[in-house]
Write an enzyme that holds these catalytic residues in place. Structure first.
Site, PDB file in Angstrom:
ATOM      1  N   LYS A 135      16.839 -22.977   2.240  1.00  0.00           N
ATOM      2  CA  LYS A 135      15.597 -22.410   2.789  1.00  0.00           C
ATOM      3  C   LYS A 135      15.306 -23.121   4.091  1.00  0.00           C
ATOM      4  O   LYS A 135      15.672 -24.284   4.276  1.00  0.00           O
ATOM      5  CB  LYS A 135      14.425 -22.634   1.825  1.00  0.00           C
ATOM      6  CG  LYS A 135      13.319 -21.648   1.991  1.00  0.00           C
ATOM      7  CD  LYS A 135      13.667 -20.333   1.297  1.00  0.00           C
ATOM      8  CE  LYS A 135      12.547 -19.333   1.346  1.00  0.00           C
ATOM      9  NZ  LYS A 135      12.819 -18.222   0.419  1.00  0.00           N
TER      10      LYS A 135
HETATM   11  P1  NAD Z   1       5.273 -11.356   4.332  1.00  0.00           P
HETATM   12  O1  NAD Z   1       5.069 -12.299   5.433  1.00  0.00           O
HETATM   13  O2  NAD Z   1       5.842 -10.013   4.608  1.00  0.00           O
HETATM   14  O3  NAD Z   1       3.895 -11.151   3.530  1.00  0.00           O
HETATM   15  C1  NAD Z   1       3.123 -12.210   3.058  1.00  0.00           C
HETATM   16  C2  NAD Z   1       1.756 -11.686   2.661  1.00  0.00           C
HETATM   17  O4  NAD Z   1       0.990 -12.764   2.130  1.00  0.00           O
HETATM   18  C3  NAD Z   1       0.968 -11.136   3.830  1.00  0.00           C
HETATM   19  O5  NAD Z   1       0.223 -10.009   3.407  1.00  0.00           O
HETATM   20  C4  NAD Z   1       0.043 -12.291   4.177  1.00  0.00           C
HETATM   21  O6  NAD Z   1      -1.139 -11.902   4.863  1.00  0.00           O
HETATM   22  C5  NAD Z   1      -0.269 -12.820   2.803  1.00  0.00           C
HETATM   23  N1  NAD Z   1      -0.798 -14.189   2.835  1.00  0.00           N
HETATM   24  C6  NAD Z   1      -0.400 -15.227   3.606  1.00  0.00           C
HETATM   25  N2  NAD Z   1      -1.178 -16.298   3.386  1.00  0.00           N
HETATM   26  C7  NAD Z   1      -2.074 -15.931   2.452  1.00  0.00           C
HETATM   27  C8  NAD Z   1      -3.150 -16.595   1.801  1.00  0.00           C
HETATM   28  N3  NAD Z   1      -3.452 -17.870   2.081  1.00  0.00           N
HETATM   29  N4  NAD Z   1      -3.881 -15.907   0.881  1.00  0.00           N
HETATM   30  C9  NAD Z   1      -3.592 -14.618   0.588  1.00  0.00           C
HETATM   31  N5  NAD Z   1      -2.587 -13.938   1.173  1.00  0.00           N
HETATM   32  C10 NAD Z   1      -1.835 -14.593   2.095  1.00  0.00           C
HETATM   33  O7  NAD Z   1       6.158 -12.151   3.258  1.00  0.00           O
HETATM   34  P2  NAD Z   1       7.038 -11.564   2.073  1.00  0.00           P
HETATM   35  O8  NAD Z   1       8.436 -11.482   2.552  1.00  0.00           O
HETATM   36  O9  NAD Z   1       6.377 -10.366   1.484  1.00  0.00           O
HETATM   37  O10 NAD Z   1       6.977 -12.794   1.044  1.00  0.00           O
HETATM   38  C11 NAD Z   1       5.921 -12.953   0.111  1.00  0.00           C
HETATM   39  C12 NAD Z   1       6.373 -13.906  -0.986  1.00  0.00           C
HETATM   40  O11 NAD Z   1       7.560 -13.378  -1.615  1.00  0.00           O
HETATM   41  C13 NAD Z   1       6.765 -15.308  -0.523  1.00  0.00           C
HETATM   42  O12 NAD Z   1       6.458 -16.250  -1.528  1.00  0.00           O
HETATM   43  C14 NAD Z   1       8.276 -15.221  -0.365  1.00  0.00           C
HETATM   44  O13 NAD Z   1       8.904 -16.493  -0.448  1.00  0.00           O
HETATM   45  C15 NAD Z   1       8.608 -14.347  -1.556  1.00  0.00           C
HETATM   46  N6  NAD Z   1       9.894 -13.650  -1.467  1.00  0.00           N
HETATM   47  C16 NAD Z   1      10.171 -12.795  -0.440  1.00  0.00           C
HETATM   48  C17 NAD Z   1      11.397 -12.131  -0.414  1.00  0.00           C
HETATM   49  C18 NAD Z   1      11.739 -11.118   0.644  1.00  0.00           C
HETATM   50  O14 NAD Z   1      12.791 -10.481   0.519  1.00  0.00           O
HETATM   51  N7  NAD Z   1      10.929 -10.912   1.650  1.00  0.00           N
HETATM   52  C19 NAD Z   1      12.347 -12.381  -1.421  1.00  0.00           C
HETATM   53  C20 NAD Z   1      12.007 -13.250  -2.462  1.00  0.00           C
HETATM   54  C21 NAD Z   1      10.778 -13.878  -2.472  1.00  0.00           C
END
Ligand code: NAD
Length: 449
Positions: A135
């Site tokens: 990561k």
């Molecule tokens: P993203 O940046 O597209 O979306 C993140 C969302 O969380 C946004 O809506 C943002 O406004 C919100 N957010 C940020 N800080 C916040 C807070 N303090 N309170 C409430 N909401 C908040 O990211 P993503 O890719 O959707 O990732 C979201 C989660 O999923 C993360 O934990 C990431 O590690 C995990 N994840 C993502 C993927 C992927 O393929 N994108 C894969 C596995 C896990």
């Protein structure tokens, strides 16, 4: 996505970054939440004790293999240079190249990267995908920079990483605050570093690229889709029809928005959501497609006309059978676990639940589908993207969807069987399965020299 390419420089966000975000009541800073690596370690140790893993293997997996911090300068739009801090933590590559996302966030830190990298090792091992875990990212708020600045940050960071990443060594992907565009900039920068004759053979240096720039059909929605496969398997097992069920999603980025759209397609009703700017609810239902259009325009779910604004506290007390944390880690503490009124927590985010909160949920009879399983659809399709690039192939979207469906359901069934046979909670069962695979490989290969 969080770093909407056209978002203008936001002075509030710049201020937050420089002050290392102490927290303002509604959105809590990571500092105030505890050390993520210590929490990940406690989960890991619980699983080690439950399944009895070899002592040497334990000590190898307890720490990442490599931890890299890079300080690099970038020229901003005002002509001045600003120093950024970048990270790449490579936890383990026993089963294949290091693999994991790149996060752009103002509170990114080494311990967070160490935890997230370790979770990637267990996620890939759980699915029996020939990848390891890593990561990384940049300590910066993507909302605070223009598109041009984000491009320069990404390209400079990729150049500084140099041979610390590689198509058979360490393969980044999108995460919080990064997206397809970020991956395309990384790929293009790397392609131009390796020299003309190698150029096209290294497109698999990153996954999660746009389809036009050598990405895979189906990658964009993969994590949300994998999550929905897990929810539908869970519902099937509980004899619980999803049609008409109410659900709640924290975070409306890549994972949250796709999960919401797919669940809505199955007849479920989104009654509450929220992001870094605020929370909203509507017991009659929120249309996730319209909400996404609003987010694309304004950068947040806040001020959406089809729902009313609520506090974070009210959000966690909303009535709804399925709760999906899909924002940041450590959002479900003891108060939230006591407040939640759902039947299942399906962890879209990595590490959203404190161990003590998980115990409360399980004691209250609320099921938890753990992150390493629930959000693993992204890395599954990243693997398919990497394979397609390596073989110069292009798979149809339906082909990718079918493969994802099969693999998610197969791994879900393996976890269910393993947990039942050993009377384990699902998180421990996921770790147990992954750890046994890693242990077996260490036992066969030994340690060189
Ligand atoms: P993203 O940046 O597209 O979306 C993140 C969302 O969380 C946004 O809506 C943002 O406004 C919100 N957010 C940020 N800080 C916040 C807070 N303090 N309170 C409430 N909401 C908040 O990211 P993503 O890719 O959707 O990732 C979201 C989660 O999923 C993360 O934990 C990431 O590690 C995990 N994840 C993502 C993927 C992927 O393929 N994108 C894969 C596995 C896990």
């Amino acid at each position: 996505m969080a770093n909407d390419a056209d978002v203008k420089r936001n002075p509030k966000a710049v201020k937050q970054e420089s002050e290392e975000a102490e927290g303002d009541g509604e959105s809590r800073s990571l500092k105030s939440r505890g050390n993520l690596f210590e929490i990940a370690t406690s989960q890991f140790e619980r699983a080690l004790d439950a399944v009895g893993i070899d002592k040497e293997v334990r000590s190898i997996l307890a720490q990442p293999k490599n931890e890299l911090i890079i300080n690099f300068p970038v020229r901003l739009d005002d002509g001045k240079y600003h120093m950024f801090k970048g990270y790449r933590v490579q936890h383990n590559n026993l089963l294949g190249p290091f693999k994991g996302g790149m996060r752009y966030h103002q509170e990114a830190n080494l311990d967070e990267m160490k935890a997230l990298a370790a979770w990637m090792t267990y996620k890939t091992a759980l699915h029996d995908i020939p990848f390891g875990g890593a990561k990384g990212g940049v300590k910066a708020d993507p909302h605070a920079y223009s598109r041009g600045e984000l491009e320069r940050i990404t390209r400079r960071f990729t150049h500084a990483l140099g041979n610390n990443i590689g198509p058979e060594w360490d393969i980044p992907a999108p995460d919080v605050g990064t997206n397809e565009q970020t991956m395309v900039w990384m790929m293009d920068t790397y392609m131009n570093i390796v020299g003309q004759s190698e150029k096209n053979s290294v497109r698999r240096i990153v996954t999660g690229k746009s389809v036009t720039s050598a990405g895979s059909y189906g990658r964009r929605e993969a994590t949300g889709m994998g999550l929905v496969h897990c929810i539908s398997e869970w519902a099937h097992e509980r004899n619980f029809p999803l049609d008409g069920v109410q659900f709640i999603v924290q975070g409306f980025g890549n994972v949250g928005s796709y999960a919401a759209k797919l669940l809505t397609k199955m007849g479920a009703v989104l009654v509450g959501t929220g992001d870094y700017r605020g929370y909203i609810s509507n017991p009659e239902g929120i249309n996730p497609h319209k909400l996404q259009e609003h987010v694309a325009r304004s950068g947040s779910v806040a001020d959406y006309r089809g729902a009313k604004a609520i506090s974070r506290e009210e959000f966690f007390s909303l009535e709804g059978d399925i709760f999906i944390p899909a924002a940041l880690e450590l959002e479900i503490g003891e108060p939230e676990a006591k407040a939640l009124r759902c039947k299942v927590v399906a962890e879209g985010a990595n590490g959203p639940t404190y161990p003590a909160a998980e115990k409360i949920l399980l004691d209250r009879g609320i099921d938890v589908i753990p992150d390493v399983l629930a959000n693993s659809g992204g890395v599954v399709v990243s693997y398919y993207e990497w394979l397609q690039n390596k073989r110069s192939e292009r798979w149809d979207q339906s082909d990718v969807h079918q493969r994802l469906d099969r693999r998610m359901r197969r791994t879900f069934a393996n976890v269910r069987q393993y947990a039942a046979a050993r009377r384990l909670d699902w998180r421990t069962a996921c770790y147990g399965l992954a750890l046994e695979r890693l242990e077996q490989s260490y036992m066969e290969r030994g340690i060189f020299p």
